[in-house]
Design an enzyme around this catalytic site. Structure first.
Site, PDB file in Angstrom:
ATOM      1  N   GLY A  88     -13.744  -3.682  -0.202  1.00 29.34           N
ATOM      2  CA  GLY A  88     -15.131  -3.202  -0.158  1.00 29.34           C
ATOM      3  C   GLY A  88     -15.382  -2.089  -1.161  1.00 29.34           C
ATOM      4  O   GLY A  88     -16.430  -2.038  -1.805  1.00 29.34           O
TER       5      GLY A  88
ATOM      6  N   LYS B 185     -19.948 -15.472  -0.138  1.00 27.28           N
ATOM      7  CA  LYS B 185     -21.386 -15.200  -0.021  1.00 27.28           C
ATOM      8  C   LYS B 185     -22.011 -14.547  -1.241  1.00 27.28           C
ATOM      9  O   LYS B 185     -21.482 -13.578  -1.764  1.00 27.28           O
ATOM     10  CB  LYS B 185     -21.611 -14.260   1.167  1.00 27.28           C
ATOM     11  CG  LYS B 185     -21.326 -14.882   2.503  1.00 27.28           C
ATOM     12  CD  LYS B 185     -21.589 -13.864   3.563  1.00 27.28           C
ATOM     13  CE  LYS B 185     -21.405 -14.437   4.950  1.00 27.28           C
ATOM     14  NZ  LYS B 185     -21.459 -13.353   5.941  1.00 27.28           N
TER      15      LYS B 185
ATOM     16  N   GLY C  14      -9.348  -7.893  -3.012  1.00 18.25           N
ATOM     17  CA  GLY C  14      -9.542  -8.951  -2.021  1.00 18.25           C
ATOM     18  C   GLY C  14      -8.691 -10.188  -2.252  1.00 18.25           C
ATOM     19  O   GLY C  14      -7.523 -10.109  -2.621  1.00 18.25           O
TER      20      GLY C  14
ATOM     21  N   ARG D  56       0.822  -1.217   0.000  1.00 17.77           N
ATOM     22  CA  ARG D  56       0.000   0.000   0.000  1.00 17.77           C
ATOM     23  C   ARG D  56       0.853   1.263   0.000  1.00 17.77           C
ATOM     24  O   ARG D  56       0.456   2.273  -0.590  1.00 17.77           O
ATOM     25  CB  ARG D  56      -0.944  -0.011   1.195  1.00 17.77           C
ATOM     26  CG  ARG D  56      -2.070  -0.997   0.958  1.00 17.77           C
ATOM     27  CD  ARG D  56      -3.043  -1.043   2.081  1.00 17.77           C
ATOM     28  NE  ARG D  56      -4.222  -1.773   1.643  1.00 17.77           N
ATOM     29  CZ  ARG D  56      -5.097  -2.342   2.457  1.00 17.77           C
ATOM     30  NH1 ARG D  56      -4.924  -2.260   3.762  1.00 17.77           N
ATOM     31  NH2 ARG D  56      -6.140  -2.973   1.986  1.00 17.77           N
TER      32      ARG D  56
HETATM   33  P1  AMP Z   1     -14.957 -13.360  -0.143  1.00 15.31           P
HETATM   34  O1  AMP Z   1     -14.363 -12.517   0.937  1.00 15.31           O
HETATM   35  O2  AMP Z   1     -16.427 -13.323  -0.217  1.00 15.31           O
HETATM   36  O3  AMP Z   1     -14.285 -13.122  -1.490  1.00 15.31           O
HETATM   37  O4  AMP Z   1     -14.647 -14.859   0.274  1.00 15.31           O
HETATM   38  C1  AMP Z   1     -13.367 -15.370   0.362  1.00 15.31           C
HETATM   39  C2  AMP Z   1     -13.372 -16.548   1.277  1.00 15.31           C
HETATM   40  O5  AMP Z   1     -14.299 -17.514   0.811  1.00 15.31           O
HETATM   41  C3  AMP Z   1     -12.027 -17.212   1.334  1.00 15.31           C
HETATM   42  O6  AMP Z   1     -11.567 -17.202   2.660  1.00 15.31           O
HETATM   43  C4  AMP Z   1     -12.315 -18.630   0.862  1.00 15.31           C
HETATM   44  O7  AMP Z   1     -11.619 -19.619   1.568  1.00 15.31           O
HETATM   45  C5  AMP Z   1     -13.792 -18.790   1.119  1.00 15.31           C
HETATM   46  N1  AMP Z   1     -14.391 -19.810   0.266  1.00 15.31           N
HETATM   47  C6  AMP Z   1     -14.435 -19.839  -1.070  1.00 15.31           C
HETATM   48  N2  AMP Z   1     -15.040 -20.954  -1.511  1.00 15.31           N
HETATM   49  C7  AMP Z   1     -15.369 -21.683  -0.429  1.00 15.31           C
HETATM   50  C8  AMP Z   1     -16.026 -22.929  -0.230  1.00 15.31           C
HETATM   51  N3  AMP Z   1     -16.446 -23.664  -1.260  1.00 15.31           N
HETATM   52  N4  AMP Z   1     -16.235 -23.336   1.036  1.00 15.31           N
HETATM   53  C9  AMP Z   1     -15.816 -22.584   2.081  1.00 15.31           C
HETATM   54  N5  AMP Z   1     -15.199 -21.410   1.952  1.00 15.31           N
HETATM   55  C10 AMP Z   1     -14.965 -20.952   0.718  1.00 15.31           C
END
Ligand code: AMP
Length: 418
Positions: A398, A206, A375, A40
């Protein structure tokens, strides 16, 4: 770009308040706070060098961590001043308060081309509350304003919104820094009229975090490839079983609506045709945070669209990897946000790594513009050593998502129009 950039400003001898993103990961070693990752700080160097060359008096404002309005010494920016000085090869003064007498004195002592870093703005609750009196104190010593902290631009805080509004109100111009300008270009203009095919890869935990992005991209993309745990909410919407996979049963309706929108707009919207599944087992132990330690046993590929009751889907499977990579290799514009699986565990990282490689290959061989939307995908690209093989990596988490949703970021809105 409809906003001023730092290139448009006449900064000679002017006091320029520069909001930077110095929220760097730190760790205590032998009683001292040590910076673990300087990415950063590096991001801001082009803007700072330009301001130095043009003879600005540079006042840097930033936050570090979440001190919640208290002077927590572990979140002091002092070590960042030292690191910045080392990286830019010039002295960097430090004021142990971002407002008040010590800041005013340090600002008064600035010479043209000089740098001053103010202490953590979040030592005051008024920063996040965007308190007008605090914002005025922060803005008081500045003639002009530059925001180079895209990652903080989605928050209407005093240093990102209140202060620039006040500086602009008294005739001072407020501009985007070079890093901010690149973010707005790649996440904004480049995706407005993308070269086609425009392929979007979305993963992560999510659906609820990304549904607004999905909704907006359904109006722009030719193909959307879905991976990560998000898949399982879509599977529920299709009436499938997801076993112990991470999913959001209360978001099934929005997932179904997205599937319908894709159909009605003729967007190719793909879910994995196979995956790597495993069996989560409670070890009976708890971690440092008191949470149960779950171990995943027996990882194996599966092409059954229903996941067995005791199992969880943890990565996209080999057939899906092949198909997604093929599609990516034909793309002219790629936007990727979110890992394809539980990539922190090497047994479930292949989907994410394969996507990273395919994105890099499409960029090199097909001339695709590849944009990594912040991210965990950035972590994956860096880990695979492919950072210089993609067109652009967003620094915002974000903020990138909110910008991709088409929202106006308060820290961008506060900048002066061209
Ligand atoms: P995000 O912050 O929404 O981009 O989510 C990232 C996180 O989702 C990471 O820590 C991944 O390990 C987790 N993740 C991605 N796919 C899976 C899965 N199939 N089961 C559990 N965790 C997951």
């Amino acid at each position: 770009m409809d906003k001023l950039t730092v290139n448009d400003l006449s900064v000679k001898n002017q006091r320029v308040l520069v909001r930077v993103d110095f929220n760097v990961p730190m760790e205590e070693k032998d009683g001292k706070m040590v910076i673990n990752d300087t990415t950063r700080i590096k991001e801001t160097l082009p803007t700072l060098r330009l301001l130095i060359e043009r003879g600005a008096k540079i006042i840097l404002a930033a936050h570090l961590g979440r001190p919640k309005g208290k002077r927590d010494p572990s979140m002091s920016l002092r070590p960042v001043a030292d690191k910045l000085s080392e990286m830019i090869g010039r002295p960097v003064a430090f004021a142990d308060d971002c407002i008040g007498e010590s800041a005013a004195k340090a600002i008064a002592a600035l010479q043209p081309g000089g740098l001053l870093l103010l202490e953590n703005v979040r030592y005051y609750n008024e920063e996040e509350a965007n308190d007008p009196v605090f914002a005025e104190k922060l803005a008081r010593g500045a003639d002009l304003y530059v925001n180079d902290a895209f990652g903080a631009a989605h928050r209407a805080h005093a240093s990102t919104e209140g202060a620039p509004r006040l500086i602009a109100a008294r005739g001072g111009r407020c501009a985007a820094g070079l890093s901010m300008e690149r973010e707005l270009k790649f996440l904004g203009q480049e995706l407005e009229n993308p070269a086609r095919p425009f392929v979007v890869v979305l993963g992560g935990a999510k659906v609820s975090d990304k549904i607004n992005v999905i909704d907006r991209l359904l109006e722009k993309a030719d193909t959307i490839l879905i991976g990560g745990a998000m898949v399982y909410t879509f599977r529920l919407a299709q009436g499938r079983k997801v076993g112990k996979s991470l999913s959001e049963p209360d978001k099934v309706d929005i997932a179904r609506a997205a599937l319908e929108k894709a159909k009605s707009r003729g967007v190719q919207f793909l879910l994995p045709s196979d995956e790597v599944i495993g069996t989560p087992v409670d070890t009976g132990k708890v971690n440092k945070k008191g949470k149960p330690v779950i171990e995943i046993r027996n990882p194996r590929p599966s092409s059954d669209p229903d996941i067995p009751d005791g199992d969880a889907g943890l990565d996209i499977g080999p057939q899906t990897v092949k198909r997604y990579c093929q599609i990516l290799l034909g793309a002219k514009t790629i936007l990727w946000n979110g890992p394809m699986g539980l990539f922190e565990d090497p047994r479930f990282a292949e989907g994410t790594n394969a996507v990273a490689r395919a994105v890099a290959e499409a960029t090199a061989k097909n001339g695709a513009k590849s944009i990594i939307g912040g991210g965990d995908s950035i972590k994956a690209v860096n880990k695979a050593g492919l950072a210089d093989k993609v067109t652009f990596m967003s620094t915002g988490g974000g903020a990138s998502l909110e910008f991709l949703e088409g929202r106006v970021l308060p820290g961008v809105a506060a900048l002066s129009a061209k």
